[in-house]
Design a protein around this motif. Structure first.
Motif, PDB file in Angstrom:
ATOM      1  N   MET A   1       0.784  -1.228   0.000  1.00 54.45           N
ATOM      2  CA  MET A   1       0.000   0.000   0.000  1.00 54.45           C
ATOM      3  C   MET A   1       0.821   1.287   0.000  1.00 54.45           C
ATOM      4  SD  MET A   1      -2.925  -1.181  -0.307  1.00 54.45           S
ATOM      5  CE  MET A   1      -3.758   0.372  -0.279  1.00 54.45           C
ATOM      6  N   ILE A   2       2.122   1.233   0.282  1.00 57.32           N
ATOM      7  CA  ILE A   2       2.890   2.460   0.486  1.00 57.32           C
ATOM      8  C   ILE A   2       2.985   3.321  -0.787  1.00 57.32           C
ATOM      9  CG2 ILE A   2       5.194   1.504   0.065  1.00 57.32           C
ATOM     10  CD1 ILE A   2       4.359   3.923   2.868  1.00 57.32           C
ATOM     11  N   ILE A   3       3.239   2.714  -1.928  1.00 62.55           N
ATOM     12  CA  ILE A   3       3.368   3.519  -3.155  1.00 62.55           C
ATOM     13  C   ILE A   3       2.033   4.122  -3.576  1.00 62.55           C
ATOM     14  CG2 ILE A   3       3.930   3.425  -5.619  1.00 62.55           C
ATOM     15  CD1 ILE A   3       6.270   1.621  -4.868  1.00 62.55           C
ATOM     16  N   PRO A   4       0.935   3.340  -3.628  1.00 56.36           N
ATOM     17  CA  PRO A   4      -0.342   3.998  -3.956  1.00 56.36           C
ATOM     18  C   PRO A   4      -0.719   5.092  -2.951  1.00 56.36           C
ATOM     19  CG  PRO A   4      -0.567   1.616  -4.131  1.00 56.36           C
ATOM     20  CD  PRO A   4       0.786   1.884  -3.550  1.00 56.36           C
ATOM     21  N   ALA A   5      -0.397   4.874  -1.682  1.00 53.54           N
ATOM     22  CA  ALA A   5      -0.706   5.895  -0.679  1.00 53.54           C
ATOM     23  C   ALA A   5       0.096   7.170  -0.940  1.00 53.54           C
ATOM     24  CB  ALA A   5      -0.424   5.352   0.720  1.00 53.54           C
ATOM     25  N   MET A   6       1.371   7.013  -1.289  1.00 56.69           N
ATOM     26  CA  MET A   6       2.187   8.193  -1.594  1.00 56.69           C
ATOM     27  C   MET A   6       1.681   8.898  -2.838  1.00 56.69           C
ATOM     28  SD  MET A   6       6.040   6.876  -0.693  1.00 56.69           S
ATOM     29  CE  MET A   6       6.735   8.078  -1.797  1.00 56.69           C
ATOM     30  N   LEU A   7       1.304   8.117  -3.854  1.00 57.94           N
ATOM     31  CA  LEU A   7       0.794   8.718  -5.086  1.00 57.94           C
ATOM     32  C   LEU A   7      -0.509   9.478  -4.853  1.00 57.94           C
ATOM     33  CD1 LEU A   7       1.572   5.917  -7.692  1.00 57.94           C
ATOM     34  CD2 LEU A   7       2.702   8.132  -7.435  1.00 57.94           C
ATOM     35  N   ALA A   8      -1.278   9.065  -3.874  1.00 64.96           N
ATOM     36  CA  ALA A   8      -2.498   9.797  -3.536  1.00 64.96           C
ATOM     37  C   ALA A   8      -2.201  10.972  -2.610  1.00 64.96           C
ATOM     38  CB  ALA A   8      -3.515   8.855  -2.884  1.00 64.96           C
TER      39      ALA A   8
ATOM     40  N   ILE B   1       0.614  12.878  -2.056  1.00 66.75           N
ATOM     41  CA  ILE B   1       1.385  14.030  -2.541  1.00 66.75           C
ATOM     42  C   ILE B   1       0.515  15.025  -3.311  1.00 66.75           C
ATOM     43  CG2 ILE B   1       3.274  14.727  -4.072  1.00 66.75           C
ATOM     44  CD1 ILE B   1       4.744  12.167  -3.065  1.00 66.75           C
ATOM     45  N   PRO B   2      -0.269  14.593  -4.311  1.00 67.78           N
ATOM     46  CA  PRO B   2      -1.115  15.590  -4.995  1.00 67.78           C
ATOM     47  C   PRO B   2      -2.196  16.185  -4.088  1.00 67.78           C
ATOM     48  CG  PRO B   2      -1.034  13.540  -6.258  1.00 67.78           C
ATOM     49  CD  PRO B   2      -0.328  13.293  -4.980  1.00 67.78           C
ATOM     50  N   LEU B   3      -2.752  15.372  -3.189  1.00 69.87           N
ATOM     51  CA  LEU B   3      -3.773  15.904  -2.274  1.00 69.87           C
ATOM     52  C   LEU B   3      -3.173  16.939  -1.333  1.00 69.87           C
ATOM     53  CD1 LEU B   3      -5.763  12.653  -1.440  1.00 69.87           C
ATOM     54  CD2 LEU B   3      -6.506  14.585  -2.861  1.00 69.87           C
TER      55      LEU B   3
END
Length: 177
Positions: free
Chosen positions: A10-17, A19-21
Motif C-alpha cells: 500500500m505504500i506507493i499507492p498511498a504516496m501517489l495519492a 502528494i497531490p492531495l
C-alpha cells in the motif's frame, strides 16, 4: 508478517495519492497545471537526449552481439577463478555500468536458474543495488547540460561500480557464504 506485506503493497499507492492531495489542499498548488508545465519543460530536454541514448544503445548492442562480452569474460576467467569470484555473475558486473535493462535481464536469468535465495541470486541482487548504470547516467545527464569532457567522470563512475561489485561480493560471502 501480514502487516509488513500489507504496508509494502500500500505504500506507493498511498504516496501517489497523498502528494497531490497535500499539494492541492494544503499548499494550494494547481497540481494538474503544474504537471503539464513540467512536462512541457521536460520535452525539449528529452529531444536533446535522444541522439545520446541512441548512441549508447547501439554501443551496448555492438558490445553484446559481436562477442566482445564473451571475449572479456574469457580473459578474466583465470584471475576470477584464482580469486574464487563466481563466473556466473561476472556478465552482470560487466553489463550493469553499460545497460540497466541488460543487467536486469541477466540478473533475472540468474534468479531463474539458481533461485533468488541462492548465493548467486543474493549476490546478483546485491550487485544490482550496489552499482549504477554509469554510462547511461553520464550520457543522459552530461548530454542534457552539454558537458563534453567526461573522461574523469567515466573513470570515477566505473571505479565506483567496481567498488560496488567487490563490496557486494565480500558482504554476500561474509553474510551468506
Amino acid at each position: 508478517m501480514a502487516v509488513i506485506t500489507f504496508l509494502s503493497t500500500m505504500i506507493i499507492p498511498a504516496m501517489l495519492a497523498f502528494i497531490p492531495l497535500y499539494a492541492a489542499f494544503f499548499r494550494k498548488v494547481s497540481v494538474y497545471e503544474s504537471f503539464v508545465e513540467g512536462a512541457k519543460e521536460g520535452f525539449p530536454t528529452a529531444i536533446q537526449l535522444i541522439p545520446h541514448l541512441v548512441g549508447m544503445m547501439v554501443a551496448v548492442s555492438i558490445f553484446r552481439e559481436t562477442g566482445a562480452l564473451q571475449f572479456y569474460l574469457g580473459l578474466l576467467k583465470p584471475v576470477l577463478t584464482w580469486l574464487h569470484f563466481p563466473m556466473e555473475v561476472l556478465p552482470l558486473g560487466l553489463l550493469r555500468p553499460i545497460s540497466g535493462a541488460g543487467a536486469l535481464a541477466y540478473a533475472e536469468s540468474i534468479f531463474r536458474t539458481y533461485g533468488p535465495d541462492s548465493f548467486l541470486g543474493r549476490l546478483a541482487a546485491t550487485m544490482q543495488g550496489s552499482t549504477d548504470t554509469t554510462m547511461y547516467v553520464l550520457t543522459v545527464y552530461f548530454g542534457a547540460v552539454g558537458i563534453r569532457r567526461t573522461l574523469y567522470a567515466v573513470k570515477v563512475g566505473l571505479l565506483a561500480d567496481l567498488a560496488g561489485i567487490l563490496a557486494a561480493w565480500l558482504i554476500v560471502s561474509l553474510v551468506f557464504g
